[in-house]
Structures are given as structure tokens and as C-alpha cells.
Design an enzyme around this catalytic site. Structure first.
Site, PDB file in Angstrom:
ATOM      1  N   ASP A 278      79.420  33.689 114.242  1.00 45.45           N
ATOM      2  CA  ASP A 278      78.073  34.186 114.045  1.00 45.45           C
ATOM      3  C   ASP A 278      78.196  35.705 113.901  1.00 45.45           C
ATOM      4  OD1 ASP A 278      75.187  34.237 114.098  1.00 45.45           O
ATOM      5  OD2 ASP A 278      75.335  34.911 116.174  1.00 45.45           O
TER       6      ASP A 278
ATOM      7  N   ASP B 113      75.278  38.621 114.395  1.00 39.47           N
ATOM      8  CA  ASP B 113      74.569  39.424 115.394  1.00 39.47           C
ATOM      9  C   ASP B 113      74.780  38.850 116.796  1.00 39.47           C
ATOM     10  OD1 ASP B 113      72.598  41.189 113.560  1.00 39.47           O
ATOM     11  OD2 ASP B 113      72.749  39.164 112.742  1.00 39.47           O
TER      12      ASP B 113
ATOM     13  N   ASP C 202      76.569  33.016 119.848  1.00 41.87           N
ATOM     14  CA  ASP C 202      75.903  33.364 121.104  1.00 41.87           C
ATOM     15  C   ASP C 202      74.521  32.745 121.206  1.00 41.87           C
ATOM     16  OD1 ASP C 202      73.986  36.344 120.643  1.00 41.87           O
ATOM     17  OD2 ASP C 202      74.849  35.113 119.062  1.00 41.87           O
TER      18      ASP C 202
END
Length: 225
Positions: free
Chosen positions: A12, A14, A171
């Protein structure tokens, strides 16, 4: 389940590779100050940075996507973000070393994010870290965004590996859902934004507290083969 022969790691963006919360928060906060409202501290925005415009506008104005003003405010937020998205954003500590060591070990890597290519393309082109990425897939690169598996499967195709030979690191719960659905091993990055959810409920195969912990994980997997 994590396969013994990992040939690629997908990330991922960000909250996993880069900390973009300062620029995302600044874009939303400018909307507040432009309206004569007091500025909010970055700490207010950071936990919701992974939710993009929805998260930032929710913090700044307490509105949801169902609000009639949301589409216009989202576009204003987007324009603000476009003008500042590389001013305060930085690579998490340990990420550059992680990527260099993956390259050194012959493990390919790529990015799968729900951030639209309107922002993902210029951002990744502006940051040297992404020069060696074998795939950069945005939220609108395929007909579906995460938690649908298609963006991850597209990245695996671009890298030239089978999904089972990939790890997906993120996250957010959606990252783990997408990784599982794509048949990849899943790694929860607990140093990211996390929001208000409990990481233990995500169902990730493994959790890591720092980027470089991923190398130790890969080493353990290889030794167990």
C-alpha cells in the site's frame, strides 16, 4: 498463509511506504482557515489519513459522503492536495533501506493503492524511492478498488509473478481483505495510520512494527522452506 518462495512484495502507499498525513491534513485544514475557522493540529488528521478525502473532510468539518455539500468540498480538497502533495510528505524511516535490500536480493516490488492515479502518478514520479517499482496500480487503474482483489492481481501481472508468490503489505483492513482475496500472504504494517480499528481483527498472516521487520519475516520464511 505465506508461501515459502516469495518473488515480489506489493505495498500500500499512504501509511505503509510514505507518510502523506502532513500534506493531506494541510489540504483539509486550508479549507477550514479559508472559511475563517481555526486550524486543527496534525494529530487530529493523522489517524484518518488512510481514508483520504472522506477521512480528512470528516475531521475538518464533521461531514460524511452522504452530505449534499460533500462532492464540491471533496473536489476543493483535491485541488488543495494537488498543490501541496509533495511539500511535507516523506518516506517512513527504514523504507528506503528495505526497498534497496529487496532489490539486492532479487525480490521485485510494487505499489497498490486506492489513491487515484490523478495523485498517485505525479507523487510516485516525484519521489526517487519509486524509480525501481515494477508496478504502480492506483484506485482507478482497474474497475475495482480494494478490498476487491483485482488491483493486486493486476500488479502481480505487471510484475510477472503468480499471486501466491506475492506478499501484500498494508495498514488498513481493506488491504488485508484484498490480499486474502487475491491469494497473497498478508502483512499488517502497524506503524501506519490504523484509524480506530483493532489490527488483531484484520486477519493478517503477520504484523510488523517497522518496515525493516519485513526482511526478518522473509528470512524466516526462506529458512522454513
Amino acid at each position: 498463509m505465506i508461501a515459502h518462495d516469495i518473488k515480489a512484495v506489493l505495498f500500500d502507499l499512504d501509511g505503509t511506504l510514505i507518510d502523506s498525513a502532513p500534506d493531506l491534513g494541510a489540504a483539509a485544514d486550508k479549507m477550514r482557515t479559508d472559511r475563517g475557522m481555526p486550524s486543527l493540529p496534525l494529530e487530529n488528521y493523522r489517524p484518518m489519513a488512510g481514508a483520504g478525502a472522506r477521512g480528512m473532510l470528516g475531521i475538518a468539518f464533521g461531514i460524511t459522503p452522504e452530505h449534499p455539500d460533500f462532492p464540491a468540498m471533496r473536489e476543493e480538497f483535491f485541488r488543495n492536495y494537488e498543490s501541496c502533495m509533495t511539500q511535507r510528505t516523506y518516506v517512513f524511516e527504514g523504507v528506503a533501506q528495505l526497498i534497496a535490500l529487496l532489490e539486492e536480493r532479487g525480490v521485485a516490488w510494487g505499489v497498490v493503492t486506492n489513491k487515484s492515479m490523478r495523485f498517485t502518478a505525479p507523487l510516485t514520479k516525484a519521489m526517487p524511492l519509486f524509480a525501481t517499482a515494477r508496478a504502480v496500480v492506483g484506485g482507478d487503474s482497474t474497475p475495482h478498488a480494494k478490498p476487491h482483489p483485482e488491483p493486486l492481481l493486476e500488479a502481480a501481472r505487471q510484475v510477472g509473478v503468480q499471486p501466491i508468490e506475492c506478499l501484500y503489505v498494508g495498514d488498513d483492513l481493506r488491504d488485508m481483505q484484498a490480499g486474502k482475496a487475491a491469494g497473497m500472504g498478508t502483512v499488517a504494517a502497524t506503524y501506519g495510520y490504523l484509524g480506530s480499528t483493532d489490527v488483531k481483527e484484520w486477519g493478517a498472516d503477520v504484523q510488523i512494527d517497522t518496515p525493516l521487520a519485513l526482511l526478518k519475516l522473509l528470512e524466516r520464511v526462506r529458512q522454513a522452506a
